[in-house]
Design a protein around this motif. Structure first.
Motif, mmCIF file in Angstrom:
data_model
loop_
_atom_site.group_PDB
_atom_site.id
_atom_site.type_symbol
_atom_site.label_atom_id
_atom_site.label_comp_id
_atom_site.label_asym_id
_atom_site.label_seq_id
_atom_site.Cartn_x
_atom_site.Cartn_y
_atom_site.Cartn_z
ATOM 1 N N THR A 126 0.818 -1.222 0.000
ATOM 2 C CA THR A 126 0.000 0.000 0.000
ATOM 3 C C THR A 126 0.848 1.266 0.000
ATOM 4 N N GLU A 127 2.004 1.240 0.682
ATOM 5 C CA GLU A 127 2.863 2.425 0.709
ATOM 6 C C GLU A 127 3.511 2.667 -0.651
ATOM 7 N N LEU A 128 3.906 1.598 -1.332
ATOM 8 C CA LEU A 128 4.471 1.735 -2.672
ATOM 9 C C LEU A 128 3.407 2.262 -3.627
ATOM 10 N N LYS A 129 2.199 1.735 -3.510
ATOM 11 C CA LYS A 129 1.078 2.193 -4.347
ATOM 12 C C LYS A 129 0.845 3.692 -4.129
ATOM 13 N N ALA A 130 0.800 4.110 -2.867
ATOM 14 C CA ALA A 130 0.573 5.522 -2.543
ATOM 15 C C ALA A 130 1.715 6.396 -3.061
ATOM 16 N N PHE A 131 2.943 5.911 -2.938
ATOM 17 C CA PHE A 131 4.116 6.640 -3.412
ATOM 18 C C PHE A 131 4.026 6.871 -4.916
ATOM 19 N N PHE A 132 3.721 5.825 -5.666
ATOM 20 C CA PHE A 132 3.605 5.954 -7.118
ATOM 21 C C PHE A 132 2.451 6.879 -7.507
ATOM 22 N N LEU A 133 1.343 6.812 -6.785
ATOM 23 C CA LEU A 133 0.212 7.695 -7.100
ATOM 24 C C LEU A 133 0.562 9.159 -6.847
ATOM 25 N N LYS A 134 1.302 9.422 -5.767
ATOM 26 C CA LYS A 134 1.712 10.804 -5.489
ATOM 27 C C LYS A 134 2.646 11.316 -6.579
ATOM 28 N N LEU A 135 3.585 10.460 -6.998
ATOM 29 C CA LEU A 135 4.489 10.867 -8.077
ATOM 30 C C LEU A 135 3.712 11.104 -9.377
ATOM 31 N N SER A 136 2.719 10.278 -9.640
ATOM 32 C CA SER A 136 1.886 10.454 -10.820
ATOM 33 C C SER A 136 1.172 11.807 -10.781
ATOM 34 N N ASP A 137 0.675 12.183 -9.611
ATOM 35 C CA ASP A 137 0.000 13.476 -9.455
ATOM 36 C C ASP A 137 0.947 14.643 -9.742
ATOM 37 N N VAL A 138 2.181 14.554 -9.247
ATOM 38 C CA VAL A 138 3.158 15.618 -9.481
ATOM 39 C C VAL A 138 3.487 15.709 -10.969
ATOM 40 N N GLU A 139 3.637 14.552 -11.612
ATOM 41 C CA GLU A 139 3.931 14.555 -13.051
ATOM 42 C C GLU A 139 2.763 15.159 -13.832
ATOM 43 N N GLN A 140 1.538 14.925 -13.369
ATOM 44 C CA GLN A 140 0.370 15.538 -14.026
ATOM 45 C C GLN A 140 0.423 17.054 -13.887
ATOM 46 N N LYS A 141 0.835 17.537 -12.718
ATOM 47 C CA LYS A 141 0.953 18.992 -12.533
ATOM 48 C C LYS A 141 2.031 19.563 -13.454
ATOM 49 N N HIS A 142 3.154 18.846 -13.579
ATOM 50 C CA HIS A 142 4.187 19.283 -14.525
ATOM 51 C C HIS A 142 3.595 19.362 -15.930
ATOM 52 N N HIS A 143 2.866 18.333 -16.307
ATOM 53 C CA HIS A 143 2.228 18.276 -17.625
ATOM 54 C C HIS A 143 1.340 19.498 -17.838
ATOM 55 N N ASP A 144 0.513 19.800 -16.849
ATOM 56 C CA ASP A 144 -0.430 20.915 -16.973
ATOM 57 C C ASP A 144 0.300 22.249 -17.128
ATOM 58 N N ILE A 145 1.395 22.417 -16.394
ATOM 59 C CA ILE A 145 2.164 23.654 -16.470
ATOM 60 C C ILE A 145 2.826 23.792 -17.833
ATOM 61 N N ILE A 146 3.392 22.706 -18.331
ATOM 62 C CA ILE A 146 4.035 22.742 -19.650
ATOM 63 C C ILE A 146 2.994 22.999 -20.738
ATOM 64 N N GLN A 147 1.830 22.355 -20.622
ATOM 65 C CA GLN A 147 0.762 22.576 -21.598
ATOM 66 C C GLN A 147 0.316 24.035 -21.574
ATOM 67 N N ALA A 148 0.213 24.609 -20.376
ATOM 68 C CA ALA A 148 -0.182 26.015 -20.269
ATOM 69 C C ALA A 148 0.853 26.925 -20.923
ATOM 70 N N GLU A 149 2.117 26.604 -20.728
ATOM 71 C CA GLU A 149 3.182 27.395 -21.355
ATOM 72 C C GLU A 149 3.102 27.286 -22.879
ATOM 73 N N LEU A 150 2.851 26.082 -23.377
ATOM 74 C CA LEU A 150 2.693 25.891 -24.828
ATOM 75 C C LEU A 150 1.505 26.682 -25.361
ATOM 76 N N ASP A 151 0.379 26.592 -24.668
ATOM 77 C CA ASP A 151 -0.820 27.322 -25.092
ATOM 78 C C ASP A 151 -0.560 28.824 -25.111
ATOM 79 N N PHE A 152 0.129 29.293 -24.064
ATOM 80 C CA PHE A 152 0.420 30.718 -23.977
ATOM 81 C C PHE A 152 1.346 31.138 -25.114
ATOM 82 N N MET A 153 2.341 30.320 -25.399
ATOM 83 C CA MET A 153 3.297 30.606 -26.461
ATOM 84 C C MET A 153 2.601 30.649 -27.822
ATOM 85 N N GLN A 154 1.641 29.757 -28.017
ATOM 86 C CA GLN A 154 0.945 29.667 -29.295
ATOM 87 C C GLN A 154 -0.170 30.699 -29.410
#
Length: 169
Positions: A126-154
């Motif tokens: 369960t701790e490994l599962k939670a760890f991976f889910l938290k990392l997945s959430d952070v990567e999603q936030k990175h994704h959203d920020i990069i997408q926003a930068e791309l949208d703004f640039m375009q």
């Protein structure tokens, strides 16, 4: 620690290291100061992830009881302007190379997010599962920020999924 858990953590570590190297290269190569800063912050987040993965792996290999891991929010989110301020932000001219770097970064974050989600689904601990889910959430936030930068640039009229301006007003 099972071999599959060990393999997943090693893969995660190597992926974070690759992301860090790419982000530092993009920071060096990009012509826009805000883009440089964003890539540096993303690289620092990847270093944080590497350290967390390393500590988690050390505990698991030592046979210690796995405890919840605090995965802090992405550093980069602290530096993004409020949506209401976006239309007032003076921007520098970006290059095709900058856009290409953002698209590569976006693909990297999607791959990392999906990897962590898949590993969380396979994890029995369960701790490994939670760890991976938290990392997945952070990567999603990175994704959203990069997408926003791309949208703004375009200049497509949207920034963080919010309309920057209306032609009807």
């Amino acid at each position: 620690m099972s071999q599959s858990m060990q393999k997943a953590l090693k893969t995660a570590y190597e992926a974070e290291k690759e992301g860090m190297r790419n982000y530092l290269k993009f920071a060096k190569d990009t012509s826009v100061v805000s883009g440089k800063n964003m890539f540096i912050q993303l690289a620092l987040d990847e270093i944080d992830h590497m350290e967390m993965i390393e500590k988690f792996m050390e505990k698991a290999l030592a046979g210690e009881v796995l405890t919840p891991v605090n995965v802090p929010p992405a550093r980069i989110s602290k530096f993004m302007p409020k949506v209401s301020d976006a239309s007032r932000t003076k921007t520098e001219k970006s290059s095709v190379g900058d856009e290409s770097a953002l698209k590569i970064a976006l693909a990297h974050e999607e791959k990392a997010r999906d990897f962590y989600k898949n590993e969380a689904e396979k994890a029995h601990d369960t701790e490994l599962k939670a760890f991976f889910l938290k990392l997945s959430d952070v990567e999603q936030k990175h994704h959203d920020i990069i997408q926003a930068e791309l949208d703004f640039m375009q200049q497509d009229g949207f920034w963080f999924d919010a309309m920057e301006f209306s032609l009807e007003k």
